[in-house]
Design an enzyme around this catalytic site. Structure first.
Site, PDB file in Angstrom:
ATOM      1  N   GLY A   1     -11.492 -26.828  34.273  1.00  0.00           N
ATOM      2  CA  GLY A   1     -11.970 -28.249  34.816  1.00  0.00           C
ATOM      3  C   GLY A   1     -12.738 -28.530  33.972  1.00  0.00           C
ATOM      4  O   GLY A   1     -13.378 -29.957  33.863  1.00  0.00           O
ATOM      5  N   CYS A   2     -14.119 -27.838  33.372  1.00  0.00           N
ATOM      6  CA  CYS A   2     -15.278 -27.986  32.722  1.00  0.00           C
ATOM      7  C   CYS A   2     -14.018 -29.037  30.629  1.00  0.00           C
ATOM      8  O   CYS A   2     -15.014 -29.956  30.227  1.00  0.00           O
ATOM      9  CB  CYS A   2     -16.041 -27.113  32.229  1.00  0.00           C
ATOM     10  SG  CYS A   2     -16.545 -26.910  33.727  1.00  0.00           S
TER      11      CYS A   2
END
Length: 157
Positions: free
Chosen positions: A46-47
């Protein structure tokens, strides 16, 4: 209880070390708009998605007068690997003791796979030219976040 910054409040000033080992001080950027996005951990799916979306939108954001900074508890060495691996073109800030994350309300309890844990609350802050919070978003979803943010700021896709 977590802090929640509101538009019009003065953005907490800070000096943090970047992925290159250089210090960045928020107040030194006054006169420019700053997008500060808080993410949990470098090189996680996600990052990575969020950081790469900011990278891919950076030219348009800079043309509109915005500087972009990412912040996480990762050490500068881990941030440097993230920058190199994904070709990130903006500074990543290291806040290992999460003091700045706490001042911004981006550190606290959150749900992760049904469990309550303490960590980074994925958040984005827009600081105006005078050092005041223009926008504070908490618990943002990584996918599509940059496009939603650009729309809120009235910027082209």
């Amino acid at each position: 209880m977590n802090v929640r910054l509101q538009p019009g409040e003065t953005a907490p000033d800070f000096t943090l070390t970047t992925d290159t080992g250089d210090p960045v001080t928020l107040s030194s950027l006054q006169g420019r708009k700053v997008i500060l996005f808080a993410y949990p951990k470098a090189m996680t799916p996600g990052c990575t998605k969020e950081a790469c979306d900011f990278r891919d939108s950076l030219t348009g954001l800079q043309a509109a007068g915005y500087a972009v900074l990412g912040i996480s508890p990762d050490a500068p060495e881990a941030l440097a690997k993230f920058v190199e691996r994904d070709g990130l073109t903006f500074p990543l800030l290291s806040d290992p003791e999460h003091k700045v994350l706490e001042e911004y309300g981006a550190w606290g309890e959150k749900k992760n796979y049904g469990r309550t844990i303490v960590g980074v609350v994925r958040s984005t802050f827009v600081v105006d030219e005078h050092g005041d919070i223009e926008l504070a978003q908490y618990n943002v979803k990584a996918t599509g976040h940059v496009a939603r943010l650009k729309k809120q700021l009235g910027l082209p896709e």
